[in-house]
Design a protein around this motif. Structure first.
Motif, PDB file in Angstrom:
ATOM      1  N   SER A 190       6.330  -9.360   7.104  1.00  0.00           N
ATOM      2  CA  SER A 190       6.219 -10.003   8.010  1.00  0.00           C
ATOM      3  C   SER A 190       5.767 -11.295   8.175  1.00  0.00           C
ATOM      4  O   SER A 190       4.950 -11.937   6.684  1.00  0.00           O
ATOM      5  N   PRO A 191       5.801 -11.985   8.891  1.00  0.00           N
ATOM      6  CA  PRO A 191       5.425 -13.226   8.748  1.00  0.00           C
ATOM      7  C   PRO A 191       4.287 -14.202   8.796  1.00  0.00           C
ATOM      8  O   PRO A 191       3.644 -14.616   7.724  1.00  0.00           O
ATOM      9  N   SER A 192       3.152 -12.884   7.850  1.00  0.00           N
ATOM     10  CA  SER A 192       2.051 -12.736   7.964  1.00  0.00           C
ATOM     11  C   SER A 192       1.915 -13.096   7.186  1.00  0.00           C
ATOM     12  O   SER A 192       0.460 -12.565   6.375  1.00  0.00           O
ATOM     13  N   GLY A 193       2.586 -11.981   6.463  1.00  0.00           N
ATOM     14  CA  GLY A 193       2.325 -11.691   4.709  1.00  0.00           C
ATOM     15  C   GLY A 193       2.269 -13.123   3.963  1.00  0.00           C
ATOM     16  O   GLY A 193       2.198 -13.723   4.074  1.00  0.00           O
ATOM     17  N   ALA A 194       0.802 -12.426   2.948  1.00  0.00           N
ATOM     18  CA  ALA A 194       0.176 -13.295   1.765  1.00  0.00           C
ATOM     19  C   ALA A 194       0.249 -13.353   0.676  1.00  0.00           C
ATOM     20  O   ALA A 194       0.269 -11.932   0.317  1.00  0.00           O
ATOM     21  N   ALA A 195       0.297 -14.055  -0.512  1.00  0.00           N
ATOM     22  CA  ALA A 195      -0.137 -13.403  -1.817  1.00  0.00           C
ATOM     23  C   ALA A 195      -1.255 -12.529  -2.440  1.00  0.00           C
ATOM     24  O   ALA A 195      -2.455 -12.637  -1.199  1.00  0.00           O
ATOM     25  N   GLY A 196      -1.023 -11.956  -2.765  1.00  0.00           N
ATOM     26  CA  GLY A 196      -2.685 -11.239  -3.329  1.00  0.00           C
ATOM     27  C   GLY A 196      -2.166  -9.799  -2.329  1.00  0.00           C
ATOM     28  O   GLY A 196      -3.015  -8.665  -2.868  1.00  0.00           O
ATOM     29  N   GLU A 197      -1.707  -8.997  -1.633  1.00  0.00           N
ATOM     30  CA  GLU A 197      -1.416  -8.068  -1.461  1.00  0.00           C
ATOM     31  C   GLU A 197      -0.850  -6.747  -2.394  1.00  0.00           C
ATOM     32  O   GLU A 197       0.163  -6.752  -2.680  1.00  0.00           O
ATOM     33  N   PRO A 198      -1.370  -5.836  -1.636  1.00  0.00           N
ATOM     34  CA  PRO A 198      -0.529  -4.882  -2.317  1.00  0.00           C
ATOM     35  C   PRO A 198       0.613  -3.628  -2.631  1.00  0.00           C
ATOM     36  O   PRO A 198       1.620  -3.808  -1.597  1.00  0.00           O
ATOM     37  N   ILE A 199       1.546  -3.805  -3.153  1.00  0.00           N
ATOM     38  CA  ILE A 199       2.334  -3.438  -4.088  1.00  0.00           C
ATOM     39  C   ILE A 199       2.570  -1.995  -3.717  1.00  0.00           C
ATOM     40  O   ILE A 199       2.010  -1.840  -4.685  1.00  0.00           O
ATOM     41  N   TRP A 200       2.653  -0.684  -3.689  1.00  0.00           N
ATOM     42  CA  TRP A 200       2.646   0.737  -3.759  1.00  0.00           C
ATOM     43  C   TRP A 200       3.909   1.282  -4.501  1.00  0.00           C
ATOM     44  O   TRP A 200       4.953   1.078  -3.510  1.00  0.00           O
ATOM     45  N   GLN A 201       3.791   2.118  -5.123  1.00  0.00           N
ATOM     46  CA  GLN A 201       5.155   3.059  -5.030  1.00  0.00           C
ATOM     47  C   GLN A 201       4.438   4.258  -5.695  1.00  0.00           C
ATOM     48  O   GLN A 201       3.407   4.871  -6.493  1.00  0.00           O
ATOM     49  N   PRO A 202       5.088   5.745  -4.558  1.00  0.00           N
ATOM     50  CA  PRO A 202       5.981   5.131  -3.917  1.00  0.00           C
ATOM     51  C   PRO A 202       5.929   4.382  -2.415  1.00  0.00           C
ATOM     52  O   PRO A 202       4.910   4.188  -2.370  1.00  0.00           O
ATOM     53  N   GLY A 203       6.580   3.391  -1.600  1.00  0.00           N
ATOM     54  CA  GLY A 203       6.264   3.091  -0.236  1.00  0.00           C
ATOM     55  C   GLY A 203       5.728   4.248   0.710  1.00  0.00           C
ATOM     56  O   GLY A 203       5.901   5.656   0.366  1.00  0.00           O
ATOM     57  N   SER A 204       5.074   4.096   1.946  1.00  0.00           N
ATOM     58  CA  SER A 204       4.018   4.841   2.533  1.00  0.00           C
ATOM     59  C   SER A 204       4.935   5.904   3.381  1.00  0.00           C
ATOM     60  O   SER A 204       4.352   6.762   3.882  1.00  0.00           O
TER      61      SER A 204
END
Length: 365
Positions: A146-160
């Motif tokens: 998303s254009p609103s994405g920002a540093a610090g957002e969580p990254i999951w494994q596995p994906g949603s």
């Protein structure tokens, strides 16, 4: 596969650079690259400037201004019908994947992503070039989305889409780029270790430049381990990123099924973020991000990996600097020669006696 000399590649690249903008500006052109010429559905061994178009029309329907030249400075020009788009799963996707489980430790080539997207692929373990902290590499549209994405957002494994939730956070978004590449890195939280090898046990630790005819493989969330070969390099193409708009992506490599493989899919939705690897050297060549729109056989697209690493200021495991040698232990290391005292010098009496003895020895010899 046919190989070309550095001189041939340099000449063809110069020709491509001279016509790229003009050809891309024409209506219906989807990409321009340098690669093998195709004839009647079969790949030839000829090097050509290639123009990819959404619809290939009969020559009889084209005006003289719409025709592309047959060759430029002795380099053939080939027109290929192909359209390209992202390989991200839609919310309603029913594509099954064997690599959608939660892993600990986490291998490469499995489901991962930002919570706002469905699922993509964890491509490589890399390291911050300044701090040498471990990070995870994938696409912008997998780790950001998303254009609103920002540093610090969580990254999951596995994906949603594959059942991931906040408890599956293994990294946090750090840096990203969308145009001229589609890439992002996330710093590991150390909640789970990330391996530098795939589900199949293949290490992805170094990088090399892609070359025409190179046999390659990739490990992805949906189609798992697949093989292909490089039929095009130095591509520039425009990709629709939805709310982020249409972006021009450069330094693109095109992979196609190997001869005799038939109408196989070498990548599908959910494989975005995979790393393509040179089969001969075991070194990575590209970051997978898109594929051909339409029916099989699949033509996969990846951005050349080294320029991506440079822009994100990260290193592959094998690119990390060697640690400094350990300091010597003074209790175990002998002192250097200049630390030993000099041998004692003979006295004046000893020198005189030596001279007398040498005189008489020489007199009677």
């Amino acid at each position: 596969m046919t190989t070309f000399s550095p001189e041939q590649m340099a000449q063809a690249t110069a020709v491509l650079n001279s016509v790229r903008e003009e050809f891309l500006a024409r209506e219906g052109v989807t990409a321009v690259d340098l690669g093998f010429k195709w004839s009647q559905g079969l790949m030839t061994g000829k090097l050509s400037i290639r123009v990819h178009v959404a619809t290939k029309r009969p020559l009889s329907e084209l005006t003289e201004t719409e025709l592309f030249p047959k060759e430029i400075d002795g380099i053939p020009v080939d027109v290929i019908e192909a359209q390209y788009g992202l390989q991200l799963l839609p919310d309603s996707s029913q594509l099954e994947a064997a690599r959608k489980a939660r892993y600990n430790p986490i291998p490469l080539g499995v489901s991962a992503g930002n919570p706002r997207i469905t699922a993509g692929t964890l491509g490589a373990k890399v390291y911050d070039a300044t701090t040498l902290q471990p990070m995870a590499l994938s696409n912008w549209h997998v780790f950001v989305g998303s254009p609103s994405g920002a540093a610090g957002e969580p990254i999951w494994q596995p994906g949603s889409l594959d059942g991931g939730n906040s408890g599956d956070t293994f990294a946090t978004l750090s840096r990203f780029i969308l145009g001229p590449y589609d890439a992002a890195v996330a710093q590991l939280t150390n909640a789970r270790d990330v391996l530098s090898e795939t589900m199949d046990g293949d290490p992805i630790e170094d990088v090399t430049a892609p070359m025409l005819g190179m046999m390659v493989w990739k490990s992805g969330r949906t189609t798992e381990f697949t093989q292909g070969f490089i039929d095009g390099i130095k591509m520039t193409t425009s990709i629709n990123y939805g709310t982020a708009g249409t972006r021009v992506i450069q330094d693109v490599v095109r992979m196609v099924p190997r001869p005799g493989a038939g109408n196989v899919e070498i990548s599908m939705g959910g494989d975005s973020g995979s790393i393509w690897v040179d089969e001969a050297s075991g070194k990575a060549i590209g970051l997978h991000f898109a594929g051909e729109v339409g029916n099989a056989p699949e033509h996969a697209l990846a951005t050349e990996l080294q320029p991506v690493l440079d822009r994100l200021n990260v290193l592959m495991p094998a690119q990390r600097p060697l640690p400094p040698p350990p300091e010597p232990d003074p209790d175990l290391t002998p002192p250097p020669d200049d630390h030993f005292p000099p041998p004692p010098q003979p006295s004046l009496f000893q020198r005189l006696w030596q001279s007398v003895r040498n005189f008489w020895r020489n007199l009677f010899s």
